[in-house]
Write a protein that holds these residues in place. Structure first.
Motif, mmCIF file in Angstrom:
data_model
loop_
_atom_site.group_PDB
_atom_site.id
_atom_site.type_symbol
_atom_site.label_atom_id
_atom_site.label_comp_id
_atom_site.label_asym_id
_atom_site.label_seq_id
_atom_site.Cartn_x
_atom_site.Cartn_y
_atom_site.Cartn_z
ATOM 1 N N PRO B 86 -4.623 8.223 -2.168
ATOM 2 C CA PRO B 86 -5.974 7.869 -1.721
ATOM 3 C C PRO B 86 -6.988 8.879 -2.267
ATOM 4 O O PRO B 86 -6.658 10.046 -2.469
ATOM 5 C CB PRO B 86 -5.900 7.992 -0.192
ATOM 6 C CG PRO B 86 -4.458 7.993 0.138
ATOM 7 C CD PRO B 86 -3.749 8.582 -1.040
ATOM 8 N N VAL B 116 -7.900 3.482 -1.680
ATOM 9 C CA VAL B 116 -6.571 3.785 -1.169
ATOM 10 C C VAL B 116 -5.581 2.771 -1.760
ATOM 11 O O VAL B 116 -5.911 1.587 -1.896
ATOM 12 C CB VAL B 116 -6.603 3.784 0.388
ATOM 13 C CG1 VAL B 116 -7.020 2.449 0.945
ATOM 14 C CG2 VAL B 116 -5.292 4.191 0.999
ATOM 15 N N PRO B 117 -4.384 3.250 -2.150
ATOM 16 C CA PRO B 117 -3.430 2.303 -2.736
ATOM 17 C C PRO B 117 -2.835 1.395 -1.663
ATOM 18 O O PRO B 117 -2.669 1.817 -0.514
ATOM 19 C CB PRO B 117 -2.344 3.209 -3.335
ATOM 20 C CG PRO B 117 -2.404 4.464 -2.542
ATOM 21 C CD PRO B 117 -3.839 4.628 -2.118
ATOM 22 N N MET B 144 -10.219 9.179 6.201
ATOM 23 C CA MET B 144 -9.133 8.882 5.261
ATOM 24 C C MET B 144 -7.954 8.252 6.017
ATOM 25 O O MET B 144 -7.315 7.327 5.525
ATOM 26 C CB MET B 144 -8.710 10.189 4.594
ATOM 27 C CG MET B 144 -8.005 10.015 3.295
ATOM 28 S SD MET B 144 -9.084 9.433 1.993
ATOM 29 C CE MET B 144 -8.753 10.625 0.735
ATOM 30 N N GLU B 145 -7.672 8.785 7.214
ATOM 31 C CA GLU B 145 -6.577 8.239 8.052
ATOM 32 C C GLU B 145 -6.883 6.787 8.401
ATOM 33 O O GLU B 145 -6.020 5.913 8.344
ATOM 34 C CB GLU B 145 -6.450 9.043 9.353
ATOM 35 C CG GLU B 145 -6.060 10.493 9.153
ATOM 36 C CD GLU B 145 -4.565 10.693 9.187
ATOM 37 O OE1 GLU B 145 -3.855 9.765 9.610
ATOM 38 O OE2 GLU B 145 -4.113 11.783 8.766
ATOM 39 N N GLY B 148 -6.389 4.525 5.629
ATOM 40 C CA GLY B 148 -4.951 4.328 5.439
ATOM 41 C C GLY B 148 -4.413 3.231 6.342
ATOM 42 O O GLY B 148 -3.568 2.425 5.937
ATOM 43 N N ALA B 151 -5.426 0.009 4.966
ATOM 44 C CA ALA B 151 -4.655 -0.245 3.740
ATOM 45 C C ALA B 151 -3.299 -0.836 4.091
ATOM 46 O O ALA B 151 -2.809 -1.731 3.402
ATOM 47 C CB ALA B 151 -4.480 1.051 2.959
ATOM 48 N N ASN B 152 -2.709 -0.355 5.165
ATOM 49 C CA ASN B 152 -1.405 -0.860 5.569
ATOM 50 C C ASN B 152 -1.492 -2.353 5.899
ATOM 51 O O ASN B 152 -0.658 -3.151 5.471
ATOM 52 C CB ASN B 152 -0.914 -0.057 6.781
ATOM 53 C CG ASN B 152 0.562 -0.235 6.994
ATOM 54 O OD1 ASN B 152 1.311 -0.421 6.040
ATOM 55 N ND2 ASN B 152 0.980 -0.213 8.245
#
Lengths: 242, 213
Positions: B86, B116-117, B144-145, B148, B151-152
């Motif tokens: 990320p 983020v990937p 960022m968390e 994430g 992103a999931n």
């Protein structure tokens, strides 16, 4: 603390990434730049001298951070990213194998792979580096997936903290991430000689690589095991903060 | 595969593809709203062409960008895909080359990008981006968390979407009849009760017709 006594002179740091823009004001001279390419659809990898520099900017950013911390270290660029996503696994392995064989003191890996098929080989290479006194410094991630090589205990894995000082780092008492280095709001080298503000474990990792270079310049006899102990004892939340 | 089973699978594949695309759209809408951002997008990594494709867009560029493609290792999204890391990049407007390239490809120049990937099992499926959070908000690791977590969700939706597309491709390659039946089953499932009853009566008549020798 190390930055007052060391400049990283004599330590060879390899940036395994997207290449490095030569002559960038934040990077300076590069000792050597090589690139790894996949031959056709095979897993065979060729090594060529790299004349293209950096294809995306990520490697230049990492090199600039190492240079800022350890101004006299020797930088080597090994380009394994940037030529498309397909086939990037074998290229990454080929580049890492070469870097380990060269016996560099530090290999900075601000990247990871989620492919289980590469995990075994990456693990062997990480252990091989460890026993040959090459320190592998790798970006961790805090996403709910298995990724490598940062999870291997033979590498130094790095996450981010929010403090502004480049030489501040913390030991993490709850692994698998072992250390946190500066990774938020970092001014990084940007393609075309510029600078930009960025955040990510990708940029915390070269901070740790730079700190390793400073220590190794003063104590070249340290093994990766001993270096990890020195890092632990000098971390800002252990002995280094007092 | 038996005809009955093929029709049932086709019905699932056709219906689910639309639902998963709607789910992805909803994820980018929520990501944009939570971060107070100007835009948010999901890119799918298209393996055969080694390209990233805009799959869902909220805010700036919505409606125009879906389907646009670029090489997989270029741009901020490309960095994130190839490194699986990320990344946040700010002050992009100061880089004239980036500004020009962004304006040419997407029509607007973002000041900052969070990317983020999208990782699911051992695959990198694509990238989620959030563009231009409020200028006065200092960036934190907590954001960022949060990214994430989104992103999931997006990775799971993208995985389901790709599986539904693969199922449809298989059915299409086996001839058009299965897809036609599947489309009918899908329409029937969504029909009003009276129309459904009428359609079933017609179907019954059609069945009898086909049975006649």
């Amino acid at each position: 603390m190390w930055s007052t006594r060391s400049t990283g002179k004599g330590v060879r740091v390899c940036i395994l990434d997207s290449g490095v823009e030569t002559g960038h004001p934040l990077v300076g001279d590069i000792d050597r730049a090589v690139a790894f390419n996949r031959l056709g659809d095979e897993d065979e990898i060729e090594l060529v001298e790299d004349t293209e520099g950096d294809l995306c900017g990520h490697g230049t950013a990492c090199a600039g951070i190492v240079r800022a911390l350890a101004p006299d270290c020797t930088l080597i660029s090994a380009r394994v990213l940037g030529a498309g996503f397909k086939g990037s696994g074998p290229v990454l392995l080929g580049g890492l194998r070469w870097a380990v064989e060269q016996g560099f003191d530090v290999i900075n890996m601000s990247l990871s792979t989620t492919k289980r098929q590469f995990a075994g080989l990456l693990h062997e290479l990480a252990d091989s580096a460890y026993f040959r006194n090459t320190v592998l410094v790798a970006s961790a991630h805090n996403m709910p997936v298995e990724s490598y090589p940062w999870r291997f205990s033979s590498v130094i894995s790095v996450g981010s903290h929010e403090e502004p000082e480049p030489d501040t780092f913390f030991y993490n008492p709850a692994p698998p991430v072992e250390f946190f280095a500066r990774g938020v709001g970092v001014e990084i080298a940007w393609l075309g000689g510029g600078k930009i503000l960025s955040t990510g474990n990708s940029f915390a990792t070269p901070h740790m690589s730079g700190i390793c270079a400073l220590i190794m310049a003063k104590h070249p006899e340290l093994t990766p095991f001993q270096l990890k102990n020195v890092l632990y004892l000098t971390a800002n939340n252990v002995g280094g903060g007092r | 595969m038996s005809d009955d089973l093929r029709a049932a699978v086709a019905a699932g594949a056709l219906g689910s593809e639309d639902s998963y695309r709607a789910l992805l759209q909803s994820i980018v809408e929520v990501a944009r709203a939570i971060f107070g951002a100007r835009a948010s997008s999901v890119f799918l990594f298209d393996e055969p062409s080694d390209e990233l494709v805009f799959e869902a867009v909220a805010g700036e560029g919505a409606g125009d960008l879906v389907g646009q493609r670029f090489p997989s290792s270029t741009g901020i999204a490309g960095w994130v895909l190839v490194t699986r890391q990320p990344l946040v990049v700010e002050e992009l407007e100061n880089d004239p080359r980036f500004a020009r390239e962004a304006a040419e490809s997407t029509g607007f120049v973002p000041k900052g990008i969070m990317a983020v990937p999208l990782l699911y099992e051992d695959n990198a499926l694509g990238v989620l981006e959030v563009l231009d959070r409020p200028a006065n908000a200092a960036f934190s690791l907590a954001e960022m968390e949060l990214l994430g977590l989104f992103a999931n969700e997006a990775a799971i939706a993208l995985d389901l979407l790709q599986k539904a597309r693969a199922a449809r491709a298989v059915l299409e390659s086996e001839g058009g009849e299965a897809e036609a039946v599947a489309r009918f089953v899908s329409l029937l499932a969504d029909a009003e009760p009276e129309r459904k009853e009428a359609a079933l009566r017609l179907l019954k008549a059609l069945e009898e017709l086909l049975r006649e020798r």
